[in-house]
Write an enzyme that holds these catalytic residues in place. Sequence first.
Site, short mmCIF file in Angstrom:
data_model
loop_
_atom_site.label_atom_id
_atom_site.label_comp_id
_atom_site.label_asym_id
_atom_site.label_seq_id
_atom_site.Cartn_x
_atom_site.Cartn_y
_atom_site.Cartn_z
N ASP A 1 0.86 -1.19 0.00
CA ASP A 1 0.00 0.00 0.00
C ASP A 1 0.90 1.23 0.00
OD1 ASP A 1 -1.86 1.98 0.36
OD2 ASP A 1 -2.75 1.12 2.18
N GLU B 1 -2.01 0.24 -4.88
CA GLU B 1 -2.08 -1.01 -4.15
C GLU B 1 -1.82 -2.20 -5.05
OE1 GLU B 1 -4.93 -1.27 -0.31
OE2 GLU B 1 -5.95 -1.15 -2.22
#
Length: 370
Positions: A12, A113
């Site tokens: 992330d 992501e």
Amino acid sequence: MPSQARIVMLVDLDYFFAQVEELRNPTLKGKPVVVGMYSGRTEISGAVSTSNYLAREYGVKSGLPLFIAKKRLEGRDAVFLPVDYDYYQHISDKIMATLRRYSDTFEQVGIDEAYLDVTRKANQSYEEAQELVSEIKAAVKREVGVTFSVGIGPNKLIAKIASDMHKPDGVTIVKPGEVEVFLSTLSVDALLGVGKKTVAKMAELGIKTVGELAGFDVQRLVEIFGKTLGVYFHNAASGVDNEPVQEAGEAESIGRMGTLKENTRDVAFIMQKVDQQIDEIYTELTQKRLSYRLVGIAAVMRDLSAKSRSRTLEKPAKDKETIHKAAKELLEKYLGETGLEIRRIGVHVSRFGREERQQKQITSFLDDTA
């Protein structure tokens, strides 16, 4: 390879849009930075897309109206910038290319992501997986200059939840034997698909933590939330997720994507567009005499963040009604997780004619990147 033997990472990228702006202009470091989606109606109309952690200390987070963000940061030497999506995409592409080199299988689920199955790369060792993360972080820092947080676990569900634990630039590892303890004390809204209404309903049932949800009678969950959600909540709370890390483009896919006439959260309005897309997809399926086993949706939100959700069916299907039902349920579930409006929507089907040996599941787990 059995799911319990897997090692999955969720990468992330930290406060990505704002971090990229800091990378582009180092003088921004040490200042509250807000990247906003401006509506154009006035100079301060619009919403926050991303903010750095300095700005977040003053309560400036994604989705906050820009005029409120400006009030909260008044006198703080804050910098407000418009979204530069093309540039962010360029930086994202470079990072994703680096991440791909370190994975057995790679799945990008948004501009900021990606899931990495590193089971073989790490020799099925969580210790080696931690060393691999250090290598990846160093490579991305050297080649691009940004930081990211990582969750590592036995499946996508655990990796995703773990990635939120230590931000920014953190690493959280949850080994298979630690899953129950890791999940038990978390609030139920840590699970994908559990929005405000569901939290309130579960609270009425005396369920506030994931551990309490895992121990709740699954049949009662089915009676209250329906078969699909009831079984999903039970499995998720137990840390069960056999959905593979799926390489983009690994399997042929038929899909359509389009821009809505206006940004909206109205399911009926969005489904009008989706049904047009489904008609086109069904025509192509019929012409090619194909069945399908996966239905997915993709959404671009008003802040230009991109998210996708998918569901694997229990058995192959050929009709368009199944696509409509799955797409609508995925859409409703996703809108329950976010307060943002949808700008673009798409639907796709894949896994054509495959006879894969998969565990029988009522629903697959959703792939979300906040």
